[in-house]
Design a protein around this motif. Structure first.
Motif: not given
Length: 431
Positions: A56-57, A60, A92, A94
């Motif tokens: 998912e990361a 993204k 990760n 954001e």
RNA sequence: UCCUCGGUAGCUCAAUGGUGGAGCAUCCGGCUGUUAACCGGAGGGUUGCAGGUUCGAGCCCUGCCCGAGGAGCCA
């Protein structure tokens, strides 16, 4: 996890960190992706490896647009294959804000005219970042030098009731029904301040409404203007050469990465040490004539003339004692030769031309009053200036250094417009 | 204000007066070390505006608008 700045990433090798910035560029090779992140202090590669992170990361960022704002968390690694020798191995990401998909600036091939329309975005590029960081360093160096040498900052007003020098066109504005003008020099006010504080300087924007359209001109530019009581011409020149040498030295010392990015030949800057050569106006005219210029004694130098003269030296060169008629009304005539002024301009090397204009001011009341009349200036506007010659007049000198021209020279730019965040140019005031 | 050059795809530029193209960007597909990544495919145009010459104008002519460089003046 520590939030760090990209410019000191080398102190965090082997540590997990967070970078807060924007997406500058991205490259993908299928199962490995590279992001170039900028945070205002620098640019760093962030690497995503499919097999080493959650699916998912990894996925993204697929639709992430240029200039999206993101927080990147990961491990700082020394990596020779990365642009700066370091990269962040991403754990990760954001997404703070997904940028719109039509960011107008691509990474290559734009003309300056197009980029200037997007100056507010162009500032994000590495090159503009480097130039404006060097500008900031130069401003800091100038202030430090003057402060350390006993000068005190006494700023001159921006709104003035009349021309300081009378010659150039001024921007006019309405001052509660009266006419007022944006300043073209703090000089005259500086003289008042020098009689109050001894050694002073002002540092701010100045405005010229001349319809100049060249690589050396802006409508709004910044100038530092030192002025000192009991200072004579040659002493003023000595301060100038020390100041210029100091600011070059500070840029070399504190902004080497930026100079490299601009591909500036640092060896040329390392030569800038006092003393600078001094050439009289008379000698300069002889040199120009020998080089085929049609200039005659009494003419002011043209752009090409300045280039010929400055190219003769590796250091900046002073040209002193111009004909009085070329200079402003307040310039003091040389007692030995009343047809020339006690003044000196400093020409930067490599064809950059005049970066400083300066000189000794008239300190005799009667002579100054005469000059004001001779130049058809309104006596009424200059009563306060004449007062300085009535109450404790002393020999005094000063000079003005143009920030943008200095930055252009130190950075090796061929146009002044990139040396100021938002240049005001002929018929162009957006953004 | 004057002189010179220019205006073609989002950007940078090609195109003898004879069917307007390329690279980059965008979209789709591929790739485990990219370096302004690369490879394959697709979409994208009132050629600055208004007239004129011509069978036919991006190209030639006239006017205007806008931009760039320079001169003068200056830092």
């Amino acid at each position: 996890m520590e939030v760090i700045s990209i410019n000191n990433i080398e102190n965090y090798e082997g540590k997990e960190v967070e970078i807060r910035g924007w997406l500058y560029n991205k490259r993908s090779s299928g199962s490995i992706k590279f992001l170039i992140i900028r945070d205002g202090t620098g640019f760093i590669q962030a690497t995503l490896i499919k097999s080493e992170m959650e699916k998912e990361a990894f996925e993204k960022i697929d639709g992430l647009e240029y200039e999206s704002s993101i927080k990147v968390r990961g491990l700082v690694k020394r990596e020779n294959r990365a642009p700066r020798g370091f990269e962040i191995l991403v754990r990760n990401i954001e997404i703070v804000h997904q940028a719109w998909e039509d960011y107008p600036l691509s990474l290559k091939e734009h003309g300056t005219g197009f980029l200037m329309n997007y100056r507010h975005l162009w500032l994000r590029s590495p090159r503009q970042n480097a130039i404006l960081r060097i500008r900031a360093e130069i401003v800091k160096a100038i202030r430090d030098f003057l402060d350390q040498n006993g000068f005190i900052l006494i700023d001159a007003p921006i709104l003035t009731p009349s021309a300081c020098e009378g010659t150039t066109t001024l921007f006019e504005t309405n001052y509660f029904g009266d006419k007022a003008y944006l300043t073209q020099s703090g000089q005259l006010y500086n003289e008042a301040a020098a009689m109050a504080f001894g050694k002073v300087y002002c540092f701010g924007p100045t405005f010229r409404a001349e319809k100049s359209k060249t690589r050396r001109h802006l409508m709004e530019f910044w100038m530092v203007e030192p002025e000192a009581a009991y200072l004579e011409l040659e002493e003023s020149n000595e301060i100038q050469e020390k100041l210029v040498a100091y600011l070059v030295e500070q840029v070399l010392k504190n902004k080497p990465i930026e100079l490299d990015l601009l591909e500036r030949d640092k060896a040329r800057l390392q030569l800038i040490t006092p003393p600078f050569p001094r050439l009289s106006y008379d000698e300069a005219i002889e040199i120009l004539k020998a080089n085929g210029s049609k200039i005659e004694w009494g003419d002011d130098f043209g752009g090409e003339d300045e280039t010929i003269l400055s190219n003769k030296y590796e250091k900046p060169v002073f040209i002193h004692r111009y004909p009085l008629k070329c200079k402003a009304f307040y310039m003091k005539p040389d007692p030995q030769r009343p047809e020339v002024a006690l003044c000196a301009d400093l020409l930067a090397p490599e064809g950059y031309g005049e970066i400083i204009g300066g000189g000794q001011r008239i300190d005799d009341y009667n002579l100054l009053a005469e000059k004001i009349e001779e130049h058809h200036l309104s006596r009424e506007n200059y009563e306060w200036y004449l007062d300085l010659r009535k109450y404790g007049s002393v020999p005094h000198s000063g000079f003005g250094l143009g920030i943008e021209r200095t930055v252009a020279w130190v950075c090796g730019l061929n146009h002044i417009r990139e040396t100021i965040p938002f240049p005001r140019m002929l018929n162009k005031i957006y953004p």
